[in-house]
Design an enzyme around this catalytic site. Sequence first.
Site, PDB file in Angstrom:
ATOM      1  CE1 TYR A  30       7.905   0.090  -3.306  1.00  7.30           C
ATOM      2  CE2 TYR A  30       5.802   1.681  -3.121  1.00  7.30           C
ATOM      3  CZ  TYR A  30       7.096   0.956  -2.681  1.00  7.30           C
ATOM      4  OH  TYR A  30       7.510   1.246  -1.270  1.00  7.30           O
TER       5      TYR A  30
ATOM      6  CD  GLU B  20      -2.249  -1.225   2.703  1.00  2.00           C
ATOM      7  OE1 GLU B  20      -1.873  -0.600   3.825  1.00  2.00           O
ATOM      8  OE2 GLU B  20      -3.328  -2.063   2.772  1.00  2.00           O
TER       9      GLU B  20
END
Length: 158
Positions: free
Chosen positions: A125, A113
């Site tokens: 990411y 998250e």
Amino acid sequence: MKLWMGPAGLHIEPAQTRDADTIAKLHTMGFYRGWPREDFVSYIAGEGTPLFVACDAKRKIAGFSMLRIVGDEAELMTIAVDPKWRKRGVGVALLRAMLDDLLMSTAKRLFLEVAADNVAALRLYAKFGFQKVSERKGYYPRPDGTPATAIVMARDLG
């Protein structure tokens, strides 16, 4: 002992209990509600929560990362880099070491998250193949009282 090379003379290795104070301080620097030292002591000593530090030869810690592995799923619980080490490849090296370590685990998929406004982390990411799975509106508390949305991301492992 597991050991990975990092940038600028750093290396990455598993955290030790003696690192808990520094890790807790780094976490507080990076997040509004940092976790207490005692939590990190438990994670370091526990099973299923690999915790890695990026440090120099004198064990001065520049950053850390932590996973949780349950069955065939893993979660990147947190990653934090000392502000004076940011934008120098420490986060990239920590993420690479975690992904490498996960190859030896039962995990088949890695979740995380990240705050929707954390552009640098989202970019990192995505570069490593994570894709958005969902959103959690109002998930992260902020000092000014306005909560931030969490983006849930995932990638397959191997």
